[in-house]
Enzyme design. Sequence first.
Site, short mmCIF file in Angstrom:
data_model
loop_
_atom_site.label_atom_id
_atom_site.label_comp_id
_atom_site.label_asym_id
_atom_site.label_seq_id
_atom_site.Cartn_x
_atom_site.Cartn_y
_atom_site.Cartn_z
N CYS A 46 1.07 -1.58 -0.17
CA CYS A 46 0.29 -0.06 0.36
C CYS A 46 0.83 1.26 0.24
O CYS A 46 0.98 2.24 -0.68
CB CYS A 46 -1.09 -0.21 1.16
SG CYS A 46 -1.78 -1.77 0.61
N GLY A 47 1.92 1.31 0.65
CA GLY A 47 2.59 2.24 1.11
C GLY A 47 3.16 2.73 -0.42
O GLY A 47 3.58 3.59 -1.15
#
Length: 153
Positions: A46-47
């Site tokens: 996600c990062g």
Amino acid sequence: MSVPAVGDVAPDLTLPDTHGTPVTLSDLRGAPVALVFFPFAFSRVCGSELCELRDNLADFTGAGVTLLGISCDSTFALRAWSEQERHGFDLLSDFWPHGAAARAYGVFDEEHGLALRGSFLLDAQGVVRWSVVNPRGRARPLTAYREALATLA
């Protein structure tokens, strides 16, 4: 619920941003919107995905598109993450009722209590023009967003 199909009017939603201010999708009509559901703040995939969107935000703003990230994390977690990463676009909390927006878009993983990687590009009237749903652990490619944005022109 099932994933809205291209041509469907997108389900409306109202979710708090990282400061607790409600954001209502139907209030954004008149301009295109990209909804990016993601599982967890502070996670590796996600990062990298959201930082890639941050680093290419001009692709969205240049097309007049409002970019919104949505997860089932609390506003507090999303705010800390957004401040750390300086995303430059709003993150919305689908924390309570837990996953209600993700359910409406057919991207809620009931077994694990998280949003799947679903992205939806809505036109100025709120109609779905493009979508993709990827399983956990598989990032969405930036090229797919760019191709979708090109269809709005």
